[in-house]
Design a protein around this motif. Structure first.
Motif, PDB file in Angstrom:
ATOM      1  N   ASP A   1       3.506  20.481  -8.509  1.00 53.46           N
ATOM      2  CA  ASP A   1       4.310  20.300  -7.313  1.00 53.46           C
ATOM      3  C   ASP A   1       4.196  18.627  -7.153  1.00 53.46           C
ATOM      4  OD1 ASP A   1       4.772  22.796  -6.398  1.00 53.46           O
ATOM      5  OD2 ASP A   1       3.069  22.749  -5.384  1.00 53.46           O
ATOM      6  N   ILE A   2       3.570  17.735  -7.885  1.00 54.90           N
ATOM      7  CA  ILE A   2       3.706  16.369  -7.980  1.00 54.90           C
ATOM      8  C   ILE A   2       5.015  15.898  -8.236  1.00 54.90           C
ATOM      9  CG2 ILE A   2       3.254  15.909 -10.477  1.00 54.90           C
ATOM     10  CD1 ILE A   2       1.579  14.054  -7.731  1.00 54.90           C
ATOM     11  N   THR A   3       5.374  14.844  -7.557  1.00 49.80           N
ATOM     12  CA  THR A   3       6.791  14.219  -7.600  1.00 49.80           C
ATOM     13  C   THR A   3       6.654  13.201  -8.837  1.00 49.80           C
ATOM     14  OG1 THR A   3       6.669  12.568  -5.944  1.00 49.80           O
ATOM     15  CG2 THR A   3       7.107  14.708  -5.052  1.00 49.80           C
ATOM     16  N   PHE A   4       8.171  13.104  -9.438  1.00 50.84           N
ATOM     17  CA  PHE A   4       8.349  11.810 -10.254  1.00 50.84           C
ATOM     18  C   PHE A   4       7.940  10.780  -9.917  1.00 50.84           C
ATOM     19  CE2 PHE A   4      11.252  15.167 -12.074  1.00 50.84           C
ATOM     20  CZ  PHE A   4      10.807  15.461 -13.450  1.00 50.84           C
ATOM     21  N   ARG A   5       8.254  10.425  -8.705  1.00 47.89           N
ATOM     22  CA  ARG A   5       7.975   9.029  -7.948  1.00 47.89           C
ATOM     23  C   ARG A   5       6.396   8.812  -7.966  1.00 47.89           C
ATOM     24  NH1 ARG A   5       9.578   6.847  -1.940  1.00 47.89           N
ATOM     25  NH2 ARG A   5       9.215   4.849  -2.207  1.00 47.89           N
ATOM     26  N   ALA A   6       5.806   9.713  -7.355  1.00 49.97           N
ATOM     27  CA  ALA A   6       4.191   9.716  -7.228  1.00 49.97           C
ATOM     28  C   ALA A   6       3.647   9.421  -8.558  1.00 49.97           C
ATOM     29  CB  ALA A   6       3.808  10.951  -6.790  1.00 49.97           C
ATOM     30  N   LEU A   7       4.017   9.940  -9.645  1.00 51.27           N
ATOM     31  CA  LEU A   7       3.327   9.603 -10.929  1.00 51.27           C
ATOM     32  C   LEU A   7       3.943   8.415 -11.338  1.00 51.27           C
ATOM     33  CD1 LEU A   7       4.486  12.844 -12.725  1.00 51.27           C
ATOM     34  CD2 LEU A   7       2.331  12.306 -12.029  1.00 51.27           C
ATOM     35  N   LEU A   8       5.053   7.857 -11.167  1.00 52.39           N
ATOM     36  CA  LEU A   8       5.557   6.616 -11.632  1.00 52.39           C
ATOM     37  C   LEU A   8       4.691   5.446 -10.792  1.00 52.39           C
ATOM     38  CD1 LEU A   8       9.362   6.709 -11.447  1.00 52.39           C
ATOM     39  CD2 LEU A   8       7.976   6.168 -13.803  1.00 52.39           C
TER      40      LEU A   8
ATOM     41  N   PRO B   1       5.319   4.908   2.549  1.00 50.89           N
ATOM     42  CA  PRO B   1       5.086   6.245   2.402  1.00 50.89           C
ATOM     43  C   PRO B   1       5.856   7.221   1.548  1.00 50.89           C
ATOM     44  CG  PRO B   1       6.377   6.100   4.332  1.00 50.89           C
ATOM     45  CD  PRO B   1       6.160   4.756   3.714  1.00 50.89           C
ATOM     46  N   LEU B   2       5.232   7.810   0.491  1.00 50.81           N
ATOM     47  CA  LEU B   2       5.991   8.724  -0.284  1.00 50.81           C
ATOM     48  C   LEU B   2       6.100  10.226   0.225  1.00 50.81           C
ATOM     49  CD1 LEU B   2       5.464   6.425  -2.086  1.00 50.81           C
ATOM     50  CD2 LEU B   2       5.049   8.099  -3.983  1.00 50.81           C
TER      51      LEU B   2
ATOM     52  N   LEU C   1      -2.862   4.887  -2.360  1.00 44.12           N
ATOM     53  CA  LEU C   1      -3.798   5.777  -1.500  1.00 44.12           C
ATOM     54  C   LEU C   1      -3.438   7.133  -1.508  1.00 44.12           C
ATOM     55  CD1 LEU C   1      -6.190   6.138   0.677  1.00 44.12           C
ATOM     56  CD2 LEU C   1      -4.494   5.897   2.370  1.00 44.12           C
ATOM     57  N   VAL C   2      -4.620   8.001  -2.100  1.00 37.34           N
ATOM     58  CA  VAL C   2      -4.433   9.397  -2.212  1.00 37.34           C
ATOM     59  C   VAL C   2      -5.759  10.067  -1.677  1.00 37.34           C
ATOM     60  CG1 VAL C   2      -3.235   9.060  -4.292  1.00 37.34           C
ATOM     61  CG2 VAL C   2      -5.642   9.621  -4.514  1.00 37.34           C
ATOM     62  N   SER C   3      -5.361  11.374  -1.373  1.00 36.95           N
ATOM     63  CA  SER C   3      -6.486  12.182  -0.893  1.00 36.95           C
ATOM     64  C   SER C   3      -6.918  13.279  -1.793  1.00 36.95           C
ATOM     65  CB  SER C   3      -6.534  12.874   0.554  1.00 36.95           C
ATOM     66  OG  SER C   3      -5.192  13.615   0.483  1.00 36.95           O
ATOM     67  N   ASP C   4      -7.843  14.066  -1.759  1.00 42.75           N
ATOM     68  CA  ASP C   4      -8.147  15.133  -2.678  1.00 42.75           C
ATOM     69  C   ASP C   4      -6.902  16.029  -2.822  1.00 42.75           C
ATOM     70  OD1 ASP C   4     -10.412  13.957  -3.157  1.00 42.75           O
ATOM     71  OD2 ASP C   4     -11.693  15.637  -1.891  1.00 42.75           O
ATOM     72  N   ALA C   5      -6.135  16.311  -1.864  1.00 40.37           N
ATOM     73  CA  ALA C   5      -5.071  17.144  -2.094  1.00 40.37           C
ATOM     74  C   ALA C   5      -4.071  16.933  -0.815  1.00 40.37           C
ATOM     75  CB  ALA C   5      -5.559  18.521  -1.926  1.00 40.37           C
TER      76      ALA C   5
ATOM     77  N   LEU D   1       0.867  -1.190   0.111  1.00 37.23           N
ATOM     78  CA  LEU D   1      -0.047   0.151  -0.206  1.00 37.23           C
ATOM     79  C   LEU D   1       0.812   1.442   0.174  1.00 37.23           C
ATOM     80  CD1 LEU D   1      -2.854   1.492   0.364  1.00 37.23           C
ATOM     81  CD2 LEU D   1      -2.450   1.328   2.839  1.00 37.23           C
ATOM     82  N   TYR D   2       0.815   2.125  -0.904  1.00 42.19           N
ATOM     83  CA  TYR D   2       1.633   3.312  -1.311  1.00 42.19           C
ATOM     84  C   TYR D   2       0.789   4.557  -0.608  1.00 42.19           C
ATOM     85  CZ  TYR D   2       4.833   0.707  -4.203  1.00 42.19           C
ATOM     86  OH  TYR D   2       5.971  -0.305  -4.322  1.00 42.19           O
ATOM     87  N   ILE D   3       1.283   5.271   0.212  1.00 38.59           N
ATOM     88  CA  ILE D   3       0.702   6.628   0.545  1.00 38.59           C
ATOM     89  C   ILE D   3       1.218   7.413  -0.174  1.00 38.59           C
ATOM     90  CG2 ILE D   3       0.171   8.133   2.583  1.00 38.59           C
ATOM     91  CD1 ILE D   3      -0.696   5.045   3.070  1.00 38.59           C
ATOM     92  N   VAL D   4       0.473   8.127  -1.102  1.00 43.30           N
ATOM     93  CA  VAL D   4       1.052   9.020  -2.198  1.00 43.30           C
ATOM     94  C   VAL D   4       0.231  10.370  -2.075  1.00 43.30           C
ATOM     95  CG1 VAL D   4       1.171   9.357  -4.822  1.00 43.30           C
ATOM     96  CG2 VAL D   4       1.057   7.123  -3.702  1.00 43.30           C
ATOM     97  N   PRO D   5       1.190  11.463  -1.545  1.00 43.44           N
ATOM     98  CA  PRO D   5       0.737  12.879  -1.582  1.00 43.44           C
ATOM     99  C   PRO D   5       0.378  13.423  -2.986  1.00 43.44           C
ATOM    100  CG  PRO D   5       2.708  12.581  -0.089  1.00 43.44           C
ATOM    101  CD  PRO D   5       2.526  11.081  -1.007  1.00 43.44           C
TER     102      PRO D   5
END
Length: 291
Positions: free
Chosen positions: A26-33, A118-119, A89-93, A14-18
């Motif tokens: 402001d999205i990170t490259f890792r988050a996109l991957l 966690p990211l 797992l993401v939230s609205d922001a 389970l990835y926690i993705v901000p």
């Protein structure tokens, strides 16, 4: 391949993705991957997250997980993870779980020995703190204050002598009520920073004593809009605090004399520093005059 070269999602994690709090860049490259390679994305509101996914051409299937269904739907996601699927797992922001859904899911994953990764990424509270100019070596995050006035005042009273910088989130339609309650409980001179619409076009970060912030927000209704973070200076312990007798005498003098003269006389009578008396007197006048 070492841990720094790992790009795509691994199984049963389970990835926690901000996600960005305003500026999509402001999205990170890792988050996109991760969002592109997981089996499923657990989202707070699909319509909201869809805008982000469309912006970066991500077609991963979404599954809504919010405050009203998390307890039931966590079981479904847990089974997916046990079968080897990966989930983001993401939230609205911002960073998930910080005043957003996901706590129950993460807790159940930990109990089931499912890895939770966690990211790092966007978080309004930390972004606001970094630019506030308030002490950041020790701080406490208090989230949203209670909606009901009585409960809100009780919580503020409990935090009155908190020496750490305090961070609150607040909705735009309760901002004035919250600032006024802070003034009543903590005094009008407590220093606060209002951080609004962070990372967006109308971003503003402004610090001043509570009574000034309150007047400013009342006069400029634009400051009552958008996403709001309130940062509050911690309680300052005064070495030379005013004894009750000195307070009573000083207030009696203040009822008949100017602040300057009342400060001078009370200082002579009790041997108290004028700066302490002046601060107390100004605080008293602001509480009496500012509504």
């Amino acid at each position: 391949m070492n841990q720094f070269q790992q790009a795509s999602a691994s199984s049963s994690i389970l990835y926690i993705v901000p996600t960005p709090i305003g500026n999509l860049n402001d999205i990170t490259f890792r988050a996109l991957l991760i969002l592109k390679s997981v089996s499923l994305i657990a989202v707070e509101h699909a319509r909201h997250t869809a805008l982000l996914l469309q912006r970066f051409s991500i077609t991963t299937r979404m599954f809504e997980l919010h405050n009203y269904n998390e307890k039931q739907r966590s079981s479904f996601l847990l089974e997916k993870l046990k079968k080897g699927e990966s989930i983001a797992l993401v939230s609205d922001a911002g960073t998930p779980i910080i005043n957003d859904p996901g706590y129950r899911l993460v807790r159940r994953c930990r109990e089931a020995s499912i890895r939770v990764v966690p990211l790092p990424g966007a978080c309004a509270a930390i972004a606001a703190l970094s630019a506030s100019g308030l002490p950041s070596n020790r701080f406490c995050y208090e989230g949203f204050l209670p909606v009901r006035k009585k409960a809100r005042l009780a919580m503020l009273s409990a935090l009155k002598e908190q020496t750490r910088t305090m961070i609150f989130y607040e909705s735009n339609h309760r901002l004035l009520k919250t600032l006024n309650d802070m003034k009543v409980v903590w005094g009008s001179l407590r220093y606060v920073v209002l951080a609004r619409e962070l990372t967006k076009i109308w971003e503003i970060i402004h610090g001043a004593p509570i009574y000034e912030i309150l007047n400013w927000v009342k006069q400029d209704k634009w400051q009552q809009r958008g996403e709001i973070v309130i940062l509050v200076e911690g309680h300052q312990i005064q070495k030379n605090s005013l004894p009750n007798g000195a307070k009573q005498t000083f207030l009696l003098l203040l009822s008949e004399l100017s602040l300057k003269k009342a400060v001078m006389l009370a200082s002579q009578i009790y041997g108290i520093k004028k700066s302490i008396l002046y601060r107390f007197g100004l605080d008293f006048q602001q509480n009496r005059n500012v509504t």
